[in-house]
Design a protein around this motif. Sequence first.
Motif, PDB file in Angstrom:
ATOM      1  N   ALA A 118       0.849  -1.187   0.000  1.00 32.53           N
ATOM      2  CA  ALA A 118       0.000   0.000   0.000  1.00 32.53           C
ATOM      3  C   ALA A 118       0.889   1.243   0.000  1.00 32.53           C
ATOM      4  N   PHE A 119       0.397   2.325  -0.573  1.00 30.67           N
ATOM      5  CA  PHE A 119       1.147   3.577  -0.694  1.00 30.67           C
ATOM      6  C   PHE A 119       2.523   3.338  -1.331  1.00 30.67           C
ATOM      7  N   PRO A 120       2.563   2.733  -2.523  1.00 25.26           N
ATOM      8  CA  PRO A 120       3.855   2.461  -3.154  1.00 25.26           C
ATOM      9  C   PRO A 120       4.615   3.757  -3.421  1.00 25.26           C
ATOM     10  N   THR A 121       5.912   3.708  -3.209  1.00 24.70           N
ATOM     11  CA  THR A 121       6.762   4.887  -3.361  1.00 24.70           C
ATOM     12  C   THR A 121       7.565   4.797  -4.660  1.00 24.70           C
ATOM     13  N   THR A 122       7.727   5.943  -5.286  1.00 24.32           N
ATOM     14  CA  THR A 122       8.542   6.031  -6.492  1.00 24.32           C
ATOM     15  C   THR A 122       8.975   7.478  -6.663  1.00 24.32           C
ATOM     16  N   THR A 123       9.772   7.749  -7.680  1.00 23.48           N
ATOM     17  CA  THR A 123      10.098   9.125  -8.044  1.00 23.48           C
ATOM     18  C   THR A 123       9.629   9.356  -9.473  1.00 23.48           C
ATOM     19  N   ILE A 124       9.723  10.597  -9.919  1.00 18.13           N
ATOM     20  CA  ILE A 124       9.153  10.945 -11.211  1.00 18.13           C
ATOM     21  C   ILE A 124      10.057  10.518 -12.363  1.00 18.13           C
ATOM     22  N   GLY A 125      11.356  10.421 -12.127  1.00 17.12           N
ATOM     23  CA  GLY A 125      12.207   9.923 -13.211  1.00 17.12           C
ATOM     24  C   GLY A 125      13.659  10.306 -13.099  1.00 17.12           C
ATOM     25  N   SER A 126      13.965  11.588 -13.047  1.00 18.60           N
ATOM     26  CA  SER A 126      15.358  12.022 -13.079  1.00 18.60           C
ATOM     27  C   SER A 126      15.921  12.163 -11.672  1.00 18.60           C
ATOM     28  N   PHE A 141      21.112   3.322  -4.274  1.00 18.31           N
ATOM     29  CA  PHE A 141      20.552   4.258  -3.303  1.00 18.31           C
ATOM     30  C   PHE A 141      19.058   4.032  -3.126  1.00 18.31           C
ATOM     31  N   GLN A 142      18.347   3.872  -4.217  1.00 27.36           N
ATOM     32  CA  GLN A 142      16.902   3.666  -4.130  1.00 27.36           C
ATOM     33  C   GLN A 142      16.564   2.378  -3.383  1.00 27.36           C
ATOM     34  N   GLU A 143      17.329   1.337  -3.648  1.00 30.19           N
ATOM     35  CA  GLU A 143      17.104   0.082  -2.926  1.00 30.19           C
ATOM     36  C   GLU A 143      17.397   0.262  -1.439  1.00 30.19           C
ATOM     37  N   GLU A 144      18.470   0.981  -1.144  1.00 25.61           N
ATOM     38  CA  GLU A 144      18.894   1.170   0.248  1.00 25.61           C
ATOM     39  C   GLU A 144      17.824   1.878   1.074  1.00 25.61           C
ATOM     40  N   ILE A 145      17.172   2.891   0.513  1.00 31.68           N
ATOM     41  CA  ILE A 145      16.186   3.637   1.306  1.00 31.68           C
ATOM     42  C   ILE A 145      14.799   3.008   1.234  1.00 31.68           C
ATOM     43  N   GLY A 146      14.619   2.013   0.342  1.00 28.46           N
ATOM     44  CA  GLY A 146      13.366   1.274   0.347  1.00 28.46           C
ATOM     45  C   GLY A 146      12.301   1.771  -0.605  1.00 28.46           C
ATOM     46  N   LEU A 147      12.682   2.491  -1.655  1.00 26.69           N
ATOM     47  CA  LEU A 147      11.688   2.834  -2.675  1.00 26.69           C
ATOM     48  C   LEU A 147      11.144   1.557  -3.310  1.00 26.69           C
ATOM     49  N   ASP A 148       9.899   1.591  -3.726  1.00 28.31           N
ATOM     50  CA  ASP A 148       9.253   0.380  -4.240  1.00 28.31           C
ATOM     51  C   ASP A 148       9.385   0.229  -5.751  1.00 28.31           C
ATOM     52  N   VAL A 149       9.261   1.333  -6.467  1.00 30.56           N
ATOM     53  CA  VAL A 149       9.414   1.321  -7.923  1.00 30.56           C
ATOM     54  C   VAL A 149      10.542   2.285  -8.257  1.00 30.56           C
ATOM     55  N   LEU A 150      11.564   1.775  -8.960  1.00 28.44           N
ATOM     56  CA  LEU A 150      12.786   2.541  -9.156  1.00 28.44           C
ATOM     57  C   LEU A 150      12.824   3.185 -10.536  1.00 28.44           C
ATOM     58  N   VAL A 151      13.750   4.113 -10.683  1.00 23.02           N
ATOM     59  CA  VAL A 151      14.038   4.735 -11.975  1.00 23.02           C
ATOM     60  C   VAL A 151      15.538   4.669 -12.199  1.00 23.02           C
ATOM     61  N   HIS A 152      15.948   4.816 -13.442  1.00 25.01           N
ATOM     62  CA  HIS A 152      17.392   4.698 -13.708  1.00 25.01           C
ATOM     63  C   HIS A 152      18.121   6.022 -13.544  1.00 25.01           C
ATOM     64  N   GLY A 153      17.392   7.129 -13.429  1.00 25.68           N
ATOM     65  CA  GLY A 153      18.003   8.409 -13.098  1.00 25.68           C
ATOM     66  C   GLY A 153      18.221   9.357 -14.247  1.00 25.68           C
ATOM     67  N   GLU A 154      18.249   8.833 -15.481  1.00 20.91           N
ATOM     68  CA  GLU A 154      18.326   9.668 -16.687  1.00 20.91           C
ATOM     69  C   GLU A 154      19.621  10.478 -16.802  1.00 20.91           C
ATOM     70  N   PHE A 155      20.719   9.920 -16.327  1.00 24.08           N
ATOM     71  CA  PHE A 155      21.989  10.660 -16.370  1.00 24.08           C
ATOM     72  C   PHE A 155      22.480  10.864 -17.796  1.00 24.08           C
ATOM     73  N   MET A 171      10.353  10.811   2.648  1.00 18.14           N
ATOM     74  CA  MET A 171       9.179  10.395   1.882  1.00 18.14           C
ATOM     75  C   MET A 171       8.865   8.915   2.119  1.00 18.14           C
ATOM     76  N   VAL A 172       9.887   8.076   2.109  1.00 16.64           N
ATOM     77  CA  VAL A 172       9.684   6.644   2.368  1.00 16.64           C
ATOM     78  C   VAL A 172       9.196   6.431   3.797  1.00 16.64           C
ATOM     79  N   GLU A 173       9.753   7.189   4.734  1.00 19.20           N
ATOM     80  CA  GLU A 173       9.308   7.078   6.132  1.00 19.20           C
ATOM     81  C   GLU A 173       7.832   7.460   6.263  1.00 19.20           C
ATOM     82  N   ALA A 174       7.423   8.489   5.528  1.00 19.69           N
ATOM     83  CA  ALA A 174       6.023   8.911   5.592  1.00 19.69           C
ATOM     84  C   ALA A 174       5.102   7.819   5.057  1.00 19.69           C
ATOM     85  N   ALA A 175       5.498   7.195   3.947  1.00 20.54           N
ATOM     86  CA  ALA A 175       4.674   6.108   3.400  1.00 20.54           C
ATOM     87  C   ALA A 175       4.594   4.941   4.382  1.00 20.54           C
ATOM     88  N   ARG A 176       5.710   4.613   5.006  1.00 21.56           N
ATOM     89  CA  ARG A 176       5.712   3.501   5.963  1.00 21.56           C
ATOM     90  C   ARG A 176       4.864   3.830   7.192  1.00 21.56           C
TER      91      ARG A 176
END
Length: 765
Positions: free
Chosen positions: A438-446, A484-498, A756-761
């Motif tokens: 529930a309340f899956p976390t992600t970022t917008i992309g970059s 980094f995304q795995e470490e903080i516990g985001l649920d759906v990741l992005v590649h960062g668009e570097f 943000m991840v803490e808030a979702a949890r």
Amino acid sequence: MSNDKLAAASLGFPRIGARRELKFALESYWAGTSGAASLADTAEHLRRRNWLTQQEKGITVIPSNDFSLYDHVLDTAVMVGAIPEGYGWDGGAVSLETYFALARGGEIADCGHSHGETRALEMTKWFDTNYHYLVPELTEGQSFTLTGLKPLEHYLEAKALGIETRPVILGPVTFLKLAKARQGDFSPLSLLEGLLPVYADLLAQLKAAGAEWVQIDEPALVLDLTDEERAAFARAYAVLAQAAPKIMLASYFAAPEDNLDTLLSLPVAGIHVDLKRGTLSGILENAPADLVLSLGVIDGRNVWRADLSAIIDRLAPLVAARGANKIQIAPSCSLLHVPIDVDLETGLDPELKSWLAFANQKLDELATLATGLALGKGAVAKALGEADAAIAGRAASKRVHNEDVAARLAAVTEADRRRGKAFAERVALQHERLNLPAFPTTTIGSFPQTVGVRKARAAFNKGALDGAAYRTFLEQETATAIAFQEEIGLDVLVHGEFERNDMVQYFGEQLSGFAFTRHGWVQSYGSRYVRPPIIFGDVAREAPMTVDWWRFAQSKTEKPVKGMLTGPVTILNWSFVRDDIARAETCAQIALAIRDEVKDLETAGAKIIQIDEAALREGLPLRRSGWKAYLDWAVNAFRLTASGVADETQIHTHMCYSEFNDIIEAIAAMDADVISIETSRSKMELLDAFTGFDYPNEIGPGVYDIHSPRIPTTGEMTDLLTLARERLTDRKLWVNPDCGLKTRGWDEVKPALVHMVEAARALRG
């Protein structure tokens, strides 16, 4: 032809500097590496150069006060004392610290006493452009006061250089129309009577200083207005005309249409009309004989060279009938929306370059038209010959049209724009496949485009870093972002668009029909500038554009990584678009190209694909009468892009800084499985559109304002999500920032995303 003087008028010039001098001065000031004096020196230098350039180009009506350190609407709010509580303002002159706190948020302190963290004002699009303005916040019974005299100061600054200018001021009715009520349910327009004395005071001081004319911008005159709003213009200008110099009342971005009678009835000396997006219908027949007409015949929002001969042929009878002293030749709007100088583009294809006109070249066009209309075509034969040759060359060029693209577009059917199952059926399949909490976390992309990323890209572009080394660098940045995304516990990741320089340019560089500049910067907001691509021909995809980078990122994690694409409407609206075919046709061409990319990502294994349509609303016509046609083809383009995938594949889209209430049905018709939107600055108010409509699909309301450097706390984000839960069911709710994170630093992004991840949890708990 008349031998009377015919004026070439400029309504406003780009503020940023040909080499982005303002950007670097602002960012140096914000970083603390230079002071206010250095910033002021840069600003003064840019103003002086702009005035002298326009004078040297033969412009006879030169604007002042078109320069701003951040935003002209913010300048107006500050000037009239429309500053909300909490920004450290005590009623006197407004400090730079307060000014930039309103723009960017941050901590306010004076005399050693901190006023605490402040949020930035809400930001939204300036009419239907890609420029963002800061929304003034007003309270019921708001009082106004003249806190500064920037328009007067800039007028006198130019006068000291021997240049007589026409000061530019945002009109009081448009200012109030753009503002929002901070508290209570009242119309900001109800504050007009209290605002007018402040405007009258300023205008009287300009008149006393010797200003013969003042340009008052009232673009609200091209909107759908109520009778009450039209009456507000009459009340306002009855007051202002008594205090002001001669008023040139400027409307632009569309035709006044049913507001024309109001416009022509106002006690002003001149009116400006946008003839690139409107006509003279009704104006010539009804305008008083002594009214000066400013004719916006040079496109202030696109980069194509004007057909000068045709314009002269069109306007010559009007000039002869009305008199040259009652006509001004002008751009359709301020040149703020176009790059500064095409001559800087030494690497641009010579044929394509010959078709273009940036701000400096548009000044030349204005001067040519004014001279040609006053003295005849023979007086400007050389300039007209060059323009005629460029126009003819573009029309005949074989690089513009692609028969294969036309054939494919003609074969599209309605079935190509529909998903297999309705959302209610798709969502169960997607939940089973993704198995997210529930309340899956992600970022917008970059993720942050750090100094290191920008240096590596610059070195690669200059040939100082070879392709293999650059690829290795980008892979390292991507792998670090995934870890980094795995470490903080985001649920759906992005590649960062570097690997991406810009969310539109990256794709345009890999599509046919696009061209790019090196110095074609335009201001989006503050110090954020973009280089819009130039779409000159039919659009097609020649090879996969993102699949390889998605595959690499997904190989570094077991969690789903989103495929990240920019949608066709956003690519269109954030580009300079060809004007020889309908925008809808170009958009559909882009949609087919992106559709191919979507299908290739799915084939590679992507379970979630995000197709950003950040700019869908900004292309909306300003009049409701044009909305349906635009939304029909815009929604169809998105659906064409997204509908080739299986029902189990989850399609996301993202929209930022837009009002959604009035287009919510069209957004629902896009049929994206998940939409993420900006809501942090509005404290979830934008969600009301989705809940009132009972939006059926899932939503990610932003809880982290990425346009401000401040780091929100876990508690703040939890509070925002609590507000969201009052409007949405838990299973519909995603947790994400407002927008992409490329403009922020890792020192801001890391703690903010942890919060943000803490808030979702916390909500899950």
